[in-house]
Write an enzyme that holds these catalytic residues in place. Sequence first.
Site, PDB file in Angstrom:
ATOM      1  CG  ASP A 139      -2.441   1.404  -0.680  1.00 16.93           C
ATOM      2  OD1 ASP A 139      -2.951   1.613   0.441  1.00 16.93           O
ATOM      3  OD2 ASP A 139      -2.970   0.659  -1.525  1.00 16.93           O
ATOM      4  CG  ASN A 156       1.363   3.540   5.786  1.00 21.45           C
ATOM      5  OD1 ASN A 156       2.455   3.123   5.427  1.00 21.45           O
ATOM      6  ND2 ASN A 156       0.990   4.791   5.622  1.00 21.45           N
ATOM      7  NE  ARG A 205      -6.437   0.774   9.039  1.00 27.69           N
ATOM      8  CZ  ARG A 205      -6.174   0.406   7.775  1.00 27.69           C
ATOM      9  NH1 ARG A 205      -6.030  -0.882   7.480  1.00 27.69           N
ATOM     10  NH2 ARG A 205      -6.074   1.299   6.816  1.00 27.69           N
ATOM     11  CG  HIS A 223      -1.395   5.267   9.235  1.00 33.38           C
ATOM     12  ND1 HIS A 223      -1.474   5.223   7.856  1.00 33.38           N
ATOM     13  CD2 HIS A 223      -2.591   4.801   9.694  1.00 33.38           C
ATOM     14  CE1 HIS A 223      -2.662   4.763   7.504  1.00 33.38           C
ATOM     15  NE2 HIS A 223      -3.353   4.496   8.603  1.00 33.38           N
ATOM     16  CB  SER A 267      -7.963  10.248  -0.451  1.00 33.08           C
ATOM     17  OG  SER A 267      -8.853   9.321   0.141  1.00 33.08           O
ATOM     18  CG  LEU A 306      12.173  17.675  -2.659  1.00 35.53           C
ATOM     19  CD1 LEU A 306      12.215  17.047  -4.053  1.00 35.53           C
ATOM     20  CD2 LEU A 306      12.224  16.595  -1.580  1.00 35.53           C
ATOM     21  NE  ARG A 329      -2.644   2.150  -4.703  1.00 38.08           N
ATOM     22  CZ  ARG A 329      -3.889   2.516  -4.532  1.00 38.08           C
ATOM     23  NH1 ARG A 329      -4.505   3.204  -5.470  1.00 38.08           N
ATOM     24  NH2 ARG A 329      -4.541   2.216  -3.428  1.00 38.08           N
ATOM     25  NE  ARG A 349      -8.151   0.946  -5.153  1.00 37.49           N
ATOM     26  CZ  ARG A 349      -7.848  -0.213  -4.561  1.00 37.49           C
ATOM     27  NH1 ARG A 349      -7.636  -1.284  -5.307  1.00 37.49           N
ATOM     28  NH2 ARG A 349      -7.770  -0.307  -3.250  1.00 37.49           N
ATOM     29  CB  THR A 350      -4.996   6.384 -10.583  1.00 33.33           C
ATOM     30  OG1 THR A 350      -6.362   6.536 -11.012  1.00 33.33           O
ATOM     31  CG2 THR A 350      -4.197   5.711 -11.692  1.00 33.33           C
ATOM     32  CD  GLU A 395       5.970   6.524 -19.198  1.00 34.59           C
ATOM     33  OE1 GLU A 395       5.922   5.283 -19.059  1.00 34.59           O
ATOM     34  OE2 GLU A 395       5.604   7.119 -20.239  1.00 34.59           O
TER      35      GLU A 395
END
Length: 252
Positions: A30, A32, A43, A47, A75, A141, A198, A204-205, A217
């Site tokens: 979060d 950018n 904006r 990004h 999202s 990875l 975050r 917030r999630t 965690e």
Amino acid sequence: MALSTTDIAETSPEPQGEGRAPLHVAIIMDGNGRWATQRGWPRLAGHRKGAEQIKKIVQAAPGLGIRYMTIYAFSTENWKRSTQEVLGLMKMFRLMIKREAAELSRQGVELRFIGDRTRLDPLLRETMDSIEARTRGNTKLTLAVAINYGGRDELRRAALELARDLAEGRITEDEVDEAAISARLDTRCMPDPDLVIRSSGETRTSNFLPWQAAYSEYEFTPTLWPDFTPGELAEILARFKGRERRFGGVAS
């Protein structure tokens, strides 16, 4: 039927002491847009800078003991942003994926995408399918990129699949347990995240991995994502190693 105390004890993860590095780290990238706005830039410039940081974090992750990483790129709610920003992001995703495919494969990174692809541009979906096939089997990875992802939408899609399997006799009601739900999620080939980070100071999630992160965690950092560095990631991991994870149990 509700779980009994015995059921919960049998299905919950085992407690973990201090000193263990997180196997799976999930990141809500979060800040950018704010980073760019603070500089008087569009904006999308934020990004693009954020995308550069992803490369640095991915390169550093294996050396820090991380085996799986999931990043929140777009999202299901982000469609509410301006048409210009959404179209710009989709174009950036496609070009970045194509540009980085060879390097990711060379580094031993397996790239996966989670989320509902049906709303995405066909060219983007084709590019996603191509790099997933190209990097499949890499073991250094596993990087999961969440595009058009929402946790509630993921659970809705999993519930529909489970309902179809019940209706068609592929599974019985007695077999509907937590494992059956997890097996129908986008992340079914990955362990649940040990740690969720975050950036940007928000706490917030945001509908990110609600099922998978039930016992994760959390770390909330004020750093805007374009300024987030491998060094800060290492500091967060060091703090994580000092935590005792009990998963509903008691301290040993």
